[in-house]
Every structure is written in C-alpha cells, then in structure tokens.
Enzyme design. Structure first.
Site, PDB file in Angstrom:
ATOM      1  N   GLN A 230       0.829  -1.206   0.000  1.00 47.94           N
ATOM      2  CA  GLN A 230       0.000   0.000   0.000  1.00 47.94           C
ATOM      3  C   GLN A 230       0.867   1.262   0.000  1.00 47.94           C
ATOM      4  O   GLN A 230       0.346   2.370  -0.108  1.00 47.94           O
ATOM      5  CB  GLN A 230      -0.907   0.023   1.243  1.00 47.94           C
ATOM      6  N   ARG A 377      -9.138  -0.186   7.751  1.00 49.26           N
ATOM      7  CA  ARG A 377     -10.188   0.723   7.268  1.00 49.26           C
ATOM      8  C   ARG A 377     -10.606   1.715   8.353  1.00 49.26           C
ATOM      9  O   ARG A 377     -11.784   1.920   8.619  1.00 49.26           O
ATOM     10  CB  ARG A 377     -11.379  -0.065   6.744  1.00 49.26           C
ATOM     11  N   CYS A 378      -9.611   2.277   8.963  1.00 49.47           N
ATOM     12  CA  CYS A 378      -9.827   3.203  10.065  1.00 49.47           C
ATOM     13  C   CYS A 378      -8.620   4.109  10.093  1.00 49.47           C
ATOM     14  O   CYS A 378      -7.507   3.652  10.026  1.00 49.47           O
ATOM     15  CB  CYS A 378      -9.870   2.433  11.371  1.00 49.47           C
ATOM     16  N   GLU A 751     -12.844   5.198   4.621  1.00 53.37           N
ATOM     17  CA  GLU A 751     -12.978   4.450   5.863  1.00 53.37           C
ATOM     18  C   GLU A 751     -14.234   4.796   6.645  1.00 53.37           C
ATOM     19  O   GLU A 751     -14.620   4.043   7.551  1.00 53.37           O
ATOM     20  CB  GLU A 751     -11.770   4.738   6.755  1.00 53.37           C
TER      21      GLU A 751
HETATM   22  N1  MCN Z   1     -13.554   9.957  -3.392  1.00 54.73           N
HETATM   23  C1  MCN Z   1     -14.335  10.849  -4.100  1.00 54.73           C
HETATM   24  N2  MCN Z   1     -14.688  12.033  -3.533  1.00 54.73           N
HETATM   25  C2  MCN Z   1     -14.324  12.349  -2.268  1.00 54.73           C
HETATM   26  C3  MCN Z   1     -13.571  11.422  -1.515  1.00 54.73           C
HETATM   27  C4  MCN Z   1     -13.180  10.234  -2.119  1.00 54.73           C
HETATM   28  O1  MCN Z   1     -14.699  10.554  -5.238  1.00 54.73           O
HETATM   29  N3  MCN Z   1     -14.674  13.499  -1.721  1.00 54.73           N
HETATM   30  C5  MCN Z   1     -13.066   8.723  -4.018  1.00 54.73           C
HETATM   31  C6  MCN Z   1     -11.539   8.802  -4.207  1.00 54.73           C
HETATM   32  O2  MCN Z   1     -11.168   9.488  -5.336  1.00 54.73           O
HETATM   33  C7  MCN Z   1     -11.140   7.354  -4.216  1.00 54.73           C
HETATM   34  C8  MCN Z   1     -12.136   6.737  -3.244  1.00 54.73           C
HETATM   35  O3  MCN Z   1     -13.261   7.627  -3.185  1.00 54.73           O
HETATM   36  O4  MCN Z   1     -11.262   6.829  -5.502  1.00 54.73           O
HETATM   37  C9  MCN Z   1     -11.550   6.589  -1.828  1.00 54.73           C
HETATM   38  O5  MCN Z   1     -10.905   7.779  -1.515  1.00 54.73           O
HETATM   39  P1  MCN Z   1     -10.272   8.186  -0.108  1.00 54.73           P
HETATM   40  O6  MCN Z   1     -11.350   8.386   0.860  1.00 54.73           O
HETATM   41  O7  MCN Z   1      -9.339   9.295  -0.361  1.00 54.73           O
HETATM   42  O8  MCN Z   1      -9.487   6.907   0.394  1.00 54.73           O
HETATM   43  P2  MCN Z   1      -8.157   6.266  -0.251  1.00 54.73           P
HETATM   44  O9  MCN Z   1      -8.229   6.314  -1.686  1.00 54.73           O
HETATM   45  O10 MCN Z   1      -6.975   6.789   0.450  1.00 54.73           O
HETATM   46  O11 MCN Z   1      -8.385   4.758   0.140  1.00 54.73           O
HETATM   47  C10 MCN Z   1      -8.021   4.273   1.401  1.00 54.73           C
HETATM   48  C11 MCN Z   1      -9.193   3.670   2.126  1.00 54.73           C
HETATM   49  C12 MCN Z   1      -8.670   2.791   3.188  1.00 54.73           C
HETATM   50  S1  MCN Z   1      -7.599   3.434   4.299  1.00 54.73           S
HETATM   51  C13 MCN Z   1      -8.983   1.461   3.225  1.00 54.73           C
HETATM   52  S2  MCN Z   1      -8.382   0.551   4.501  1.00 54.73           S
HETATM   53  C14 MCN Z   1      -9.772   0.881   2.190  1.00 54.73           C
HETATM   54  C15 MCN Z   1     -10.638   1.843   1.491  1.00 54.73           C
HETATM   55  O12 MCN Z   1      -9.997   2.971   1.187  1.00 54.73           O
HETATM   56  N4  MCN Z   1      -9.283  -0.150   1.497  1.00 54.73           N
HETATM   57  C16 MCN Z   1      -9.925  -0.531   0.335  1.00 54.73           C
HETATM   58  N5  MCN Z   1     -11.429   1.322   0.520  1.00 54.73           N
HETATM   59  C17 MCN Z   1     -11.041   0.213  -0.157  1.00 54.73           C
HETATM   60  N6  MCN Z   1     -11.697  -0.194  -1.264  1.00 54.73           N
HETATM   61  C18 MCN Z   1     -11.248  -1.270  -1.943  1.00 54.73           C
HETATM   62  N7  MCN Z   1     -11.908  -1.648  -3.051  1.00 54.73           N
HETATM   63  N8  MCN Z   1     -10.169  -1.977  -1.544  1.00 54.73           N
HETATM   64  C19 MCN Z   1      -9.491  -1.641  -0.427  1.00 54.73           C
HETATM   65  O13 MCN Z   1      -8.413  -2.321  -0.056  1.00 54.73           O
HETATM   66 CU1  CUM Z   2      -6.910   2.619   7.952  1.00 57.86          CU
HETATM   67  S1  CUM Z   2      -6.442   0.808   6.993  1.00 57.86           S
HETATM   68 MO1  CUM Z   2      -6.459   1.712   5.473  1.00 57.86          MO
HETATM   69  O1  CUM Z   2      -5.507   2.650   6.334  1.00 57.86           O
HETATM   70  O2  CUM Z   2      -5.294   1.062   4.508  1.00 57.86           O
END
Ligand code: MCN
Ligand code: CUM
Length: 797
Positions: A230, A377-378, A751
């Site tokens: 990651q 996921r937190c 998350e």
């Molecule tokens: N997004 C959006 N508009 C926003 C916020 C987010 O369209 N205002 C979209 C983003 O562009 C992205 C998605 O939503 O495509 C998730 O965005 P974001 O909240 O920024 O999170 P991350 O991309 O950093 O993803 C990490 C988060 C975490 S920490 C875990 S754990 C998790 C999760 O995402 N693991 C996943 N969702 C997952 N989903 C899948 N399919 N697989 C995982 O391993």
């Molecule tokens: Cu908070 S688990 Mo996610 O952080 O990959």
C-alpha cells in the site's frame, strides 16, 4: 460513461461534460479486472523463478531447541533451507517494525506467537517448497502463553519479550486531554455513566493475501521487488535501510492489489526472506501466503479493551468524557500509525460533540499473539474512538431516559463553531452535523420507527425492533508532515503531470490504489482542472522507478493529500498553459482567462476566440513562447496544512428474534459528508463495502485465541466474514460540507463507513432491549451472545 441503462442522471457539480468533478465516470480500471486481465503479484512469473514457503511454529510460546533441515535439503527440488543463522550472516536477522521495535525475521531462540516464521524453504516450484517445509524438523520446548492484555498485566504473567531489558509485558503508557478538568467535570455532573466495552481483534481479510517476487540482478546490482504494497516508496526506503542496498538500486513495484484495508501497510518477514534468498541464490524468488497464514500472522486490527465514562447535567448536556484502555499489541510493537502517535488518533474520542473536558489513558501490552495494530479501514484507531463515544452517548440517553437523537443534537459542535478546537487538541476543519442528522431522521421516518418499536413491545411480539444511530466524525488525510511521519519520512504526497504534444496526459501519483478507483478519480481531478477529457488522462501508480515519492494509500489519505497534490500540479500546468495560450492569442498574459466550463483560454471580454488545452499542448512543443521553457508538465509535493474531518449520520434498524437471539438488519441508511465529491458512484461503492465490513465487525468477526496461544479463528471456517446473505440493501445519502483548506474542498471517505457503522449496529441491538434495562452487548453480536442478554433481561421467549 454514464449509466447507459437510463438510470438516474448523475448529479454534476462541474457544469461541463469532460468527466470532471462530481461525475459518475465509470471506473477505467474495471475493464481489466472484470475480464481477468489484472496483474497481481501471483501473476508475475520470471525465468528461473524459485518459490519460498515459510515453516511456522505450531506453538504460541516456545523455545526453539533445534532446527534440522537436512531431510528437506535432500529433496531434489529443494534449493535451500533458510534459518535465522543464515540471515544473520547477511545482517538480515531482524527488521524494524513501523513503531521502532525490532522483529526477528525468522525465530532464533523463542517463538512468541503461533505460526511465527521459524525457517524457510526455497524450491523450484510451490509444491516442492511446501513438501520441503513439512520435512523441516523443529524441536520445541513449550512455554506458558499469555494472550490478553489484562492477563499480560499480571505480576506472574509469562514474559513475552525476554530480549528486552525490562522484565514486563508493558510496552507504553499514553495519555491525552486534561485529567484534572475532567475529574472536576465528573464531580460537577448530575449523572455519570460508565461502560466497559471490548473492541475485538479483527483481521482485514483482503481477497488477495500478501506476497512478493524478489529479483536480484547481480549485473546491475539492482533489487526489484513486486509486492502487495500500500506504500511502495516507504517500503523502498525501509528495504534499502534494512538491506543496505542503495535506494536507487531498489525498485518496488506494486502491481494490481486485490484489496489492502491496511493489511499491506507493514513489511512482513516473507518479503525479507524472499529478497534475501534472491540475493544469495541470484534467482527470482516468489513468496505468496496462503489464506490461513494471512489470517494468523499478518497484522491484526483493534483489540482495545475500553472503559468509558461520560458525565452530564440532568438536562443532557455533556460535561466530560474519560476513558481507560488496555491495548493488546501482540508479540511486537508493530502498529501501523504515524510514529508520533502510539495510540493512533484515538484521542479524537470526543467525536462530533462539544465536550468541554476529556481525558484518556492507555496502556499497551505484549502478548503471545500475532503483532499488529493496523488501522484496518480506520484512520489510526478512530474506529475504536468512534465506537467508544457513540456507545457512551447512547448509554447516556438511556440513563436520562432521553431520545438518543436529541441528546446528539443537543451536544453537537454547532455549525458556526468551525474551525473547532476539541478538548483533546484537534482542529476540526468543517462540519454541519445537525443538517446530516435531520436528513437521516427524515429519510428513515424516525418517528414512525419509534412508534413501531413501541407497538411491538406493547403487543409482546416475538421480535423486537431496535433503532441505532451513529453520528460520527472521522479524521483523515495524514500529515501534516511535521506531525505525521513513517520512519521519519513526513506524510506529504505527490503528483506529476505531463501533457503530451497531442493533448493527452500522463499522471503519476504517489498514492497506491488497492481497489479504490484512483485511475479514474485522479484522472477526473486533472480533467476538471486542465480542461482535458477524462479519457485523455492516464493515471500511473505503484512503481518507485517512475512515480514521484509518496507515502501511500491508507487512512483515507489519498484524496485529502494525493488528490490535493494532483489539483495543485494541474493548476501549475494550467498556469504555464496560460502563458502559452497568451502567445497563441497574441495577447498579454494578464488579459487571458480560463473558463472551467469550456476548459479553454480566451482574452477577457472576447470569449469568441478560444485556445483549448489541446492547442496549448501542441504549441508548448511546436511553438513555445520565447520566454518559456518548451514542454508542458508540473510536479507537486503537497504537505497538507491540516487533516480533513468527514462525518456521517447512520441509522441501523434491526429486528431481534426473542426465541433465537438472531439479529436481522432490516435497514441500513448511511449518509456521508466527504466535502466535494469527485465520483459519487465510487463513493457509493466505498460506502457499500465499508458498511459490509462494519456489519462483519458488529456481527461475526473475531480473531480468537485459546489460553495456550492457539489461534482458534485462524481461517475462514472460523473467522466468519459476512456474505451477501448477511448484507442488507443499503441506502446511501450525502450532504456536502467542503473542506476549507483542501484545494478542491474534498475530504476522504474510504474508511468512514467502517468507522461509523459498528456503533450504529450495536446501538440498534441494545436499543431493541433497552426497555428491559439492557445497556450493552459486546461484538461480535452472535445469536448465542444476544440470546443470553435477552434471557438475562427476561426478554427471551
Ligand atoms: N472519493 C471521491 N470524492 C471524495 C472522496 C473520495 O470521489 N470526496 C473517491 C476517491 O477518489 C477514491 C475513493 O473515493 O477513488 C476513496 O478515496 P479516499 O477516501 O481518499 O481513500 P483512499 O483512496 O486513500 O483509500 C483508502 C481507504 C482505506 S484506508 C482502506 S483501509 C480501504 C478503502 O480505502 N481499502 C480498500 N477502501 C477500499 N476499497 C477497496 N476496493 N479496496 C481496499 O483495499
Ligand atoms: Cu486505515 S487501513 Mo487503510 O488505512 O489502509
């Protein structure tokens, strides 16, 4: 791009048709995923590739008396048997954890948890490696084990870490908030409520387990590792530090990743063994875990034993919150969180409420269980914090015989109080909690549900109705770099954009998708900010040789940090494009304006003559202005000024069977506010997945150990994941409260559903039995557990 079956027209916030902000652009990556064309680590095959299998301890706590690999070594297809001694010869016997502990790659003297890595077998194919591993004979001397934090605390508890100086299982004490002020608040209060709750040990359960293919090239002196990472750049730095191979000679490639959920943030012994084996044998070596290895040995989440107290006036005004936590960290302190936060962001436990005084203390312990404490996921222990406060607010409402919705409303941080500084020192960027709650209550017909609940009690029905609320606040987007780092590397993120002469773009980002859809959403940000069509933008990630340095994807930081870097990089390109456009328009740069709607440049007041970004791109290479460099590209490293504070209002409606204790989730409504939305369809998908994981948490999942340290839920027969049968139809909803400091006003969302949903579900089950005085049910709320609570309360039938 849009729903071709004539589904509802997606809401657009961008006012154009290029696939920008707010459009339900279909996921670019899905074609390869649904046609089986994805490339995962196990799809990587190299000439002469060998296979690694790990020999694991059957005991939870035992001395290693002898390891005899001779029977394995004598097998035709076995190339090598590796032990700690062999690794020590290359200075690779230990590796640093993310919390600065030292973990043995292979056990030298003492096994500290069941299935710990004891030896490794390298063979020409996977089957031979597995056969070889079974022939490695290890003699153990078993020891008493300790598996709970509470037991690890005892004076006479077995000591897990004899390698450390102190003769104790205690790792650290951590405190937050103002103890004195909180004591005073409790002294002044009309009512106080105390509740014990255990947030059980969970396993993140990505579909793809962990693995790698390490390939040492002796001629180039280069180590290439394809791995399920990651955070490829951070892993490259750690790899270089551990191995001594210069960082520019280490290449980490994270290909398609089949789910991460925090499981793929740490480095595991298997990666180090495979790399060491490749280095010594000068052949590529593949290591891929089996499911049970993934469940039993990779990083777990939660395992917080919490006692919460809440103090209030008789009118329901919250005066203070106090909490004590026992944290089980397993055999090594290997939690994955920013270095300066030993308890993650747990101190956000005042939640969405204006709590004047708060205090927390936490003690962490070593036990004979797998190491970890990832933020599954937190955002770093926010799940635990949200669970604590949302359960306490419910308990307070019960104590006061008040409506839990009204207690929340009464104590919300008011809309005009943002930016808001909490009693534990966070600065919330923006929020409007009341609007979200109102919308939620109206959408589910809260009053109607309460009437139905009362009728069922009145009629002595066989099923009870419970309505659970969770009005949570998340904290996502680590940095700022000065506060948040991994192994000293500040938590910024990055984006590099190159616009090519024909007007298409390559975008390279430092974050790493594991299924979140970054190849689509990051292209949308660029489409929005540059006036390109989303189909002309290709997003690349996961290769440290080509991508700019980034800290990776976890803690929902991609949008808050990487997304911000992408918007800023695009604006830098646009700035240069403006100068090129001025040259094309034969105008002064100050007179040139860019229109978001058309995505083109024109002279102010003369919109009829336009220059598109495609024309600018061509001119940048073929007719560049005399005072500009040719080319059209930019890079941005973004260090966020603050985190973002997304929030939500969830309502869970359950029916509890009084004969069996079975809980049926009849309705789940999830309203999320993540600021400005890039792709609503992807957000909805994130919420569906996250709520499913929250349901698993609340109802089924628990990594359990027996007293001897045996993992009794170490595979999917015993560690129960929810299936389509347990997941109800969900309703998703939203409000939009933009982040004031984020370039495009977006907050993270990935998350929120896993953080916000478990307390809604537990609150619902407790709510169903509240009239009989029930205050709490521990997770997972299996039918037998619920039935006992029903029976104790005189509600069983
Ligand atoms: N997004 C959006 N508009 C926003 C916020 C987010 O369209 N205002 C979209 C983003 O562009 C992205 C998605 O939503 O495509 C998730 O965005 P974001 O909240 O920024 O999170 P991350 O991309 O950093 O993803 C990490 C988060 C975490 S920490 C875990 S754990 C998790 C999760 O995402 N693991 C996943 N969702 C997952 N989903 C899948 N399919 N697989 C995982 O391993
Ligand atoms: Cu908070 S688990 Mo996610 O952080 O990959």
């Amino acid at each position: 791009r849009f729903d071709e079956d004539g589904g509802p027209e997606p809401e657009k916030t961008c006012g154009h048709d290029r696939g920008g902000m707010g459009e339900d652009v279909r996921r670019k990556e899905d074609r390869r995923f649904v046609t089986g064309e994805g490339t995962y680590v196990d799809d990587i095959k190299k000439d002469g590739m060998l296979h690694c299998e790990i020999v694991r301890s059957p005991h939870g706590h035992a001395r290693v008396v002898d390891i005899d690999g001779s029977r394995a070594e004598s097998m035709d297809d076995v190339v090598a048997v590796i032990t700690a001694e062999d690794l020590a010869a290359h200075d690779l016997a230990t590796m640093p954890t993310l919390m600065d502990d030292t973990q043995e790659v292979l056990v030298r003297e003492k096994v500290k948890f069941q299935s710990q890595e004891v030896a490794a077998v390298i063979a020409t194919d996977r089957y031979a490696a597995k056969d070889g591993a079974e022939r490695v004979e290890v003699e153990y001397d078993t020891l008493d084990a300790v598996v709970d934090a509470a037991d690890a605390k005892a004076e006479d508890a077995p000591i897990v870490r004899e390698d450390l100086e102190e003769d104790t299982n205690h790792i650290f004490t951590w405190e937050a908030g103002d103890e004195e002020a909180t004591e005073q608040a409790f002294a002044d209060a009309d009512v106080t409520v105390e509740q014990d709750m255990y947030y059980q040990r969970l396993h993140p359960a990505p579909i793809e387990t962990c693995g790698c293919v390490a390939d040492w090239d002796e001629d180039d002196e280069q180590m290439t590792v394809h791995m399920t990472s990651q955070a490829p750049h951070a892993h490259r730095t750690l790899f270089s530090m551990v191995s001594g191979i210069p960082e520019h000679k280490v290449r980490i490639v994270s290909p398609d990743v089949g789910g991460g959920f925090g499981n793929k943030v740490p480095i595991y012994p298997g990666y180090v063994v495979a790399a060491a084996a490749s280095y010594v044998l000068e052949q590529p070596v593949k290591w891929v875990e089996e499911r049970s290895e993934n469940v039993q040995t990779t990083s777990f989440a939660r395992d917080y034993d919490m006692t919460g107290r809440i103090a209030a006036t008789e009118d329901g005004e919250i005066l203070g919150i106090d909490t004590e936590v026992l944290a089980n960290h397993g055999a090594y302190n290997a939690a994955a969180q920013p270095s300066k936060f030993p308890a993650g962001f747990f101190k956000i436990f005042t939640g969405s409420y204006d709590v004047p005084a708060a205090h927390a203390s936490l003690d962490a312990y070593y036990t004979n269980t797998a190491p970890g404490g990832i933020a599954y996921r937190c955002s770093f222990r926010v799940t635990e914090a949200v669970y604590l406060v949302e359960r306490l607010v419910k308990a307070l409402a019960q104590e006061l015989d008040a409506d839990p919705a009204e207690i929340r409303r009464q104590n919300f941080i008011p809309e005009d109080a943002f930016p808001y500084e909490s009693a534990t020192g966070w600065e919330y960027d923006s929020g409007n909690y009341e609007r979200a709650l109102d919308k939620a209550l109206e959408s589910v017909d809260y009053d109607g549900l309460r009437e139905e609940q009362a009728e069922r009690i009145e009629n002595d029905d066989d099923t009870l109705l419970g309505i659970g609320l969770s009005t949570f606040t998340e904290i996502v987007g680590a940095g700022p770099g000065k506060q948040c780092d991994i192994a000293g590397v500040e938590m910024f993120d990055s984006c590099e954009i190159r616009v090519h002469p024909t007007g298409t773009a390559t975008v390279r980002i430092g974050v790493q998708t594991q299924g979140q859809g970054h190849e689509t959403t990051f292209a949308q940000i660029v489409a929005e900010e540059l006036g390109l069509d989303v189909d002309s933008v290709e997003v690349e990630h996961g290769d440290t040789d080509t991508e700019p340095y980034g800290l990776g994807t976890y803690a929902s930081r991609s949008t808050p940090v990487g997304g911000a870097a992408t918007a800023v990089a695009a604006r830098k390109v646009r700035e240069k494009a403006k100068s090129v456009a001025a040259n094309e328009l034969e105008a002064d740069e100050e007179d040139v304006v860019w229109s978001r709607e058309s995505g083109a440049f024109s002279i102010e007041g003369a919109p009829e003559r336009t220059v598109t970004i495609e024309e600018v791109a061509a001119a940048s290479y073929m007719n560049s202005p005399a005072d500009e460099e040719p080319g059209l590209e930019a890079v941005d490293y973004y260090d966020p000024p603050n985190m973002t504070y997304p929030f939500g209002a969830y309502v869970c409606v359950v029916e509890v069977d009084r004969e069996t204790g079975e809980v049926d989730i009849r309705q789940f409504y999830a309203l999320d506010d993540c600021g400005n939305r890039i792709n609503p369809m992807i957000i909805e998908g994130q919420v569906h997945g996250g709520v499913a994981q929250g349901i698993g948490t609340a109802m089924l999942e628990h990594v359990t150990y027996d007293d001897d340290g045996n993992v009794t839920a170490g595979d999917f027969m015993n560690y129960l994941l929810p299936t389509a049968m347990e997941i109800p139809e969900m309703e998703t909803d939203y409000t939009v409260t933009p982040s004031p400091h984020h370039p495009i006003g977006a907050k993270g969302v990935g998350e929120s559903p896993t953080v916000g949903s478990p307390p809604a579900i537990v609150n619902a089950v407790v709510d169903a039995m509240a009239h009989a005085g029930v205050r709490h049910v521990d997770m997972p709320m299996t039918a037998d557990r619920v039935w006992e609570v029903l029976d104790d309360a005189g509600l069983s039938k």
